[in-house]
Write a protein that holds these residues in place. Structure first.
Motif, PDB file in Angstrom:
ATOM      1  N   MET A  22       7.337 -29.283  23.723  1.00  0.00           N
ATOM      2  CA  MET A  22       7.944 -28.547  21.756  1.00  0.00           C
ATOM      3  C   MET A  22       9.621 -29.108  21.929  1.00  0.00           C
ATOM      4  O   MET A  22      10.463 -28.572  22.455  1.00  0.00           O
ATOM      5  N   ASN A  23      10.171 -29.903  20.994  1.00  0.00           N
ATOM      6  CA  ASN A  23      11.566 -30.363  21.106  1.00  0.00           C
ATOM      7  C   ASN A  23      11.540 -30.472  19.607  1.00  0.00           C
ATOM      8  O   ASN A  23      11.474 -32.098  19.280  1.00  0.00           O
ATOM      9  N   ALA A  24      11.786 -29.641  18.504  1.00  0.00           N
ATOM     10  CA  ALA A  24      11.702 -30.088  17.648  1.00  0.00           C
ATOM     11  C   ALA A  24      12.683 -29.183  16.596  1.00  0.00           C
ATOM     12  O   ALA A  24      13.353 -28.508  16.835  1.00  0.00           O
ATOM     13  N   LEU A  25      13.462 -29.772  15.431  1.00  0.00           N
ATOM     14  CA  LEU A  25      14.620 -28.838  14.406  1.00  0.00           C
ATOM     15  C   LEU A  25      13.841 -28.961  13.323  1.00  0.00           C
ATOM     16  O   LEU A  25      13.358 -29.735  12.439  1.00  0.00           O
ATOM     17  N   PHE A  26      13.787 -27.637  12.588  1.00  0.00           N
ATOM     18  CA  PHE A  26      13.109 -27.590  11.819  1.00  0.00           C
ATOM     19  C   PHE A  26      14.369 -27.009  10.756  1.00  0.00           C
ATOM     20  O   PHE A  26      15.374 -26.557  11.035  1.00  0.00           O
ATOM     21  N   ASP A  27      13.973 -27.700   9.350  1.00  0.00           N
ATOM     22  CA  ASP A  27      15.429 -28.405   8.926  1.00  0.00           C
ATOM     23  C   ASP A  27      14.441 -28.530   7.018  1.00  0.00           C
ATOM     24  O   ASP A  27      13.135 -29.510   7.107  1.00  0.00           O
ATOM     25  N   ASP A  28      14.657 -27.389   6.230  1.00  0.00           N
ATOM     26  CA  ASP A  28      14.312 -27.725   5.300  1.00  0.00           C
ATOM     27  C   ASP A  28      14.061 -28.647   4.083  1.00  0.00           C
ATOM     28  O   ASP A  28      13.689 -29.031   3.429  1.00  0.00           O
ATOM     29  N   GLU A  29      15.288 -29.595   4.252  1.00  0.00           N
ATOM     30  CA  GLU A  29      15.465 -31.275   3.678  1.00  0.00           C
ATOM     31  C   GLU A  29      14.748 -32.265   4.061  1.00  0.00           C
ATOM     32  O   GLU A  29      14.569 -33.272   4.052  1.00  0.00           O
ATOM     33  N   ALA A  30      13.658 -32.237   5.769  1.00  0.00           N
ATOM     34  CA  ALA A  30      13.197 -32.922   6.024  1.00  0.00           C
ATOM     35  C   ALA A  30      11.897 -33.002   5.562  1.00  0.00           C
ATOM     36  O   ALA A  30      11.685 -32.209   4.441  1.00  0.00           O
ATOM     37  N   ALA A  31      11.399 -34.464   5.796  1.00  0.00           N
ATOM     38  CA  ALA A  31      10.498 -35.219   4.659  1.00  0.00           C
ATOM     39  C   ALA A  31       9.058 -34.160   4.812  1.00  0.00           C
ATOM     40  O   ALA A  31       8.634 -34.229   4.138  1.00  0.00           O
ATOM     41  N   ILE A  32       8.515 -33.627   6.322  1.00  0.00           N
ATOM     42  CA  ILE A  32       7.285 -33.068   6.212  1.00  0.00           C
ATOM     43  C   ILE A  32       6.962 -32.084   6.190  1.00  0.00           C
ATOM     44  O   ILE A  32       7.824 -31.323   7.604  1.00  0.00           O
ATOM     45  N   PRO A  33       6.002 -30.868   6.859  1.00  0.00           N
ATOM     46  CA  PRO A  33       5.974 -29.660   7.155  1.00  0.00           C
ATOM     47  C   PRO A  33       5.235 -30.380   8.628  1.00  0.00           C
ATOM     48  O   PRO A  33       4.656 -31.511   8.803  1.00  0.00           O
ATOM     49  N   PRO A  34       5.005 -29.259   9.784  1.00  0.00           N
ATOM     50  CA  PRO A  34       4.762 -29.748  10.899  1.00  0.00           C
ATOM     51  C   PRO A  34       3.311 -30.154  10.663  1.00  0.00           C
ATOM     52  O   PRO A  34       1.709 -29.050  11.249  1.00  0.00           O
ATOM     53  N   THR A  35       2.473 -31.290  10.413  1.00  0.00           N
ATOM     54  CA  THR A  35       1.109 -31.718   9.580  1.00  0.00           C
ATOM     55  C   THR A  35       0.614 -32.009  10.732  1.00  0.00           C
ATOM     56  O   THR A  35      -0.507 -32.481  11.276  1.00  0.00           O
ATOM     57  N   PHE A  36       0.825 -33.136  12.363  1.00  0.00           N
ATOM     58  CA  PHE A  36       0.552 -33.549  13.112  1.00  0.00           C
ATOM     59  C   PHE A  36       0.468 -32.057  14.687  1.00  0.00           C
ATOM     60  O   PHE A  36       1.268 -31.743  14.452  1.00  0.00           O
ATOM     61  N   THR A  37      -0.520 -32.769  16.040  1.00  0.00           N
ATOM     62  CA  THR A  37       0.086 -31.977  16.555  1.00  0.00           C
ATOM     63  C   THR A  37       1.114 -32.223  16.968  1.00  0.00           C
ATOM     64  O   THR A  37       1.661 -31.832  18.609  1.00  0.00           O
ATOM     65  N   PHE A  75       7.700 -21.140  12.166  1.00  0.00           N
ATOM     66  CA  PHE A  75       6.251 -21.351  12.072  1.00  0.00           C
ATOM     67  C   PHE A  75       5.458 -20.414  12.797  1.00  0.00           C
ATOM     68  O   PHE A  75       5.516 -19.890  13.392  1.00  0.00           O
ATOM     69  N   THR A  76       4.109 -21.099  12.145  1.00  0.00           N
ATOM     70  CA  THR A  76       3.436 -20.219  12.906  1.00  0.00           C
ATOM     71  C   THR A  76       2.273 -21.050  13.659  1.00  0.00           C
ATOM     72  O   THR A  76       1.034 -21.882  12.900  1.00  0.00           O
ATOM     73  N   ASP A  77       1.697 -21.191  14.842  1.00  0.00           N
ATOM     74  CA  ASP A  77       0.060 -21.810  15.346  1.00  0.00           C
ATOM     75  C   ASP A  77       0.182 -23.028  14.785  1.00  0.00           C
ATOM     76  O   ASP A  77      -0.448 -24.022  14.379  1.00  0.00           O
ATOM     77  N   ILE A  78       1.302 -24.235  15.479  1.00  0.00           N
ATOM     78  CA  ILE A  78       1.384 -24.913  14.808  1.00  0.00           C
ATOM     79  C   ILE A  78       0.998 -26.689  16.386  1.00  0.00           C
ATOM     80  O   ILE A  78       1.504 -25.272  17.140  1.00  0.00           O
ATOM     81  N   GLY A  79       1.135 -27.509  16.260  1.00  0.00           N
ATOM     82  CA  GLY A  79       0.751 -28.129  17.340  1.00  0.00           C
ATOM     83  C   GLY A  79      -0.786 -28.327  18.520  1.00  0.00           C
ATOM     84  O   GLY A  79      -1.486 -28.101  17.620  1.00  0.00           O
TER      85      GLY A  79
END
Length: 474
Positions: free
Chosen positions: A62-77, A48-52
């Motif tokens: 931040m406590n996030a799991l990055f998974d290609d099969e997840a529903a959405i990219p990091p759209t929210f802060t 990721f780059t410059d999210i939140g």
């Protein structure tokens, strides 16, 4: 500003089919952080780059799991306790097919010096592919074609517009190795692929006549490409010269594989690692096929392209094993009331092994309470002993055999002949000469009796004129 790195060592050699990354950290200005993951092979791809939250005082956790099969990219802060798809420019799948064993490195770039935070934990989860597909009963896998390109082009040819496919050792970063050895095919060994190209790498004809699914195509590839909106890359299996009937094995679908994290920005050329790919082409079983690796580019934005190595095709052929059996007790006649010994030998002349052949012998009623033992030879195995009829699953590799020794006590009242048949079968595995799959031993029953007689009157002399009594026993 600067870089903080942390490592995790993965034991063993798991082949990656899917990889997810979980990160726990805090930072007073979350949007200052750029994250990259480096594989043990050195493959360096962004997470990721410059999210939140971009402002101080926003969510600092931040406590996030990055998974290609997840529903959405990091759209929210909000980045706490969420599962996210990586941003468009990044894909965890660029690690798929790599050997996951070894040291992984998480790189965190901080854009400014005014704020800071702490990496408190991170983890990676690697899933391997399911077991390879198996052939149906009576069929076994066969390798129809395989090459590592070390000895030559292996029948591969190339063609097309601005074609640059060539065999050798790549020499321009970020692709400077082959998957194995020092020879592979790449679109321009010494640099980027051409603009406005449509270039094909084509395998020789691969004959699948008489073969059944699953048809499995395996190859190793590494690539760096511009966005699929502009440049295309695909791998097809198709009947020779009939692209309309192709089976698509791989399709490039992602964004441009480059990134510039940090401050000052550092350009990182992302790539897929040298990865082992597998595709199914079951619809092409029985046909004469070819593999087509195609790269198409537009007028701008050229990258390292695609490199191919270690190609193979497997399918399923009908198994065949010439099983045979012999049976004898070594005599032509037998005596009721005695025991005859049968030697039963089941063997496999190949070409294929039979792991569960069946040897059967139903003894006639004249055999009273038979018993048997068994030994294997040439890799053949069987149950060591038993009683009653024989109905045993035995292992008969090509060239192997099993020998049953059966004791048959013959009823004393038996008459006529003693006929006994043994059989061997391979179940679903075809036998080209079934005529030798049974054997019968027939003995003529010849009753014998050791007749005898005794006679005595119990004395050694008698008086003249006296009676004597004889006892006669037959």
């Amino acid at each position: 500003t600067g870089l903080v790195s942390s490592t995790i060592t993965v034991p063993g050699n798991p082949r990656i089919a899917d990889i997810d990354v979980e990160i726990q950290l805090n930072h007073t200005r979350m949007a200052d952080i750029d994250a990259h993951l480096r594989s043990p092979a050195g493959n360096d791809n962004g997470l990721f780059t410059d999210i939140g939250a971009a402002a101080v005082g926003g969510q600092a956790q931040m406590n996030a799991l990055f998974d290609d099969e997840a529903a959405i990219p990091p759209t929210f802060t909000a980045l706490n306790n969420v599962v996210l798809k990586p941003e468009l420019a990044y894909r965890n799948a660029w690690f798929d097919g790599e050997n996951g064993g070894g040291t992984w490195t998480l790189d965190l770039y901080d854009d400014t010096a005014a704020e800071g935070g702490t990496l408190t934990g991170w983890s990676i989860r690697i899933c391997e592919a399911p077991p390879p597909p198996t052939c149906a009963a009576g069929f076994g896998p066969t390798t129809v074609y395989t090459t590592d390109f070390e000895a030559g082009d292996a029948g591969f040819t190339s063609n097309g517009t601005a074609n640059q496919w060539a065999r050798g050792l790549p020499s321009a970063a970020p692709i400077t190795t082959c998957n194995s050895g020092t020879n592979c095919f790449k679109t321009n060994l010494a640099g980027v692929y051409s603009a406005s190209s449509n270039q094909n790498l084509v395998s020789p004809a691969i004959n699948l006549a008489g073969l059944q699914p699953p048809v499995v195509v395996r190859w190793a590839q590494r690539y760096q490409l511009e966005s699929a909106s502009f440049d295309l890359y695909s791998v097809n299996a198709q009947p020779v010269g009939v692209p309309a009937s192709a089976t698509r094995l791989f399709q490039w679908l992602d964004a441009t594989m480059t990134d510039a994290p940090g401050n000052p920005a550092t350009t990182i050329n992302a790539t897929s690692g040298w990865s082992q790919f597998t595709g199914r082409a079951d619809a092409l079983a029985g046909q004469n096929i070819e593999l087509l690796f195609n790269l198409t580019s537009d007028t701008s934005g050229q990258f390292a392209g695609a490199a191919i190595d270690d190609v193979s095709v497997t399918a399923c052929r009908a198994l065949s094993a010439d099983l045979s059996i012999t049976k004898t007790d070594g005599v032509a006649s037998a005596v009721p009331g005695t025991t005859t010994t049968y030697t039963i030998v089941a063997s496999n002349a190949g070409p294929d092994p039979v792991a569960a052949a069946t040897v059967a012998d139903t003894f006639p009623a004249a055999c009273v309470s038979p018993t048997w033992t068994c030994v294997g030879a040439g890799g053949g195995t069987c149950t060591a002993n038993g009683s009653g009829n024989i109905n045993q699953s035995v292992n008969l590799p090509a060239g192997g055999s099993v020998t049953f020794t059966a004791l048959c006590p013959i009823a004393s009242t038996a008459t006529g002949s003693l006929a006994n048949t043994a059989t061997v079968s391979g179940g679903a595995i075809a036998d080209p000469t079934p005529g030798n799959n049974s054997a019968t031993d027939t003995d003529t029953l010849t009753p014998q009796a050791n007749l005898g007689i005794t006679k005595t009157n119990g004395v050694t002399q008698v008086n003249a004129g006296a009676n004597t009594v004889y006892t006669i026993v037959a």
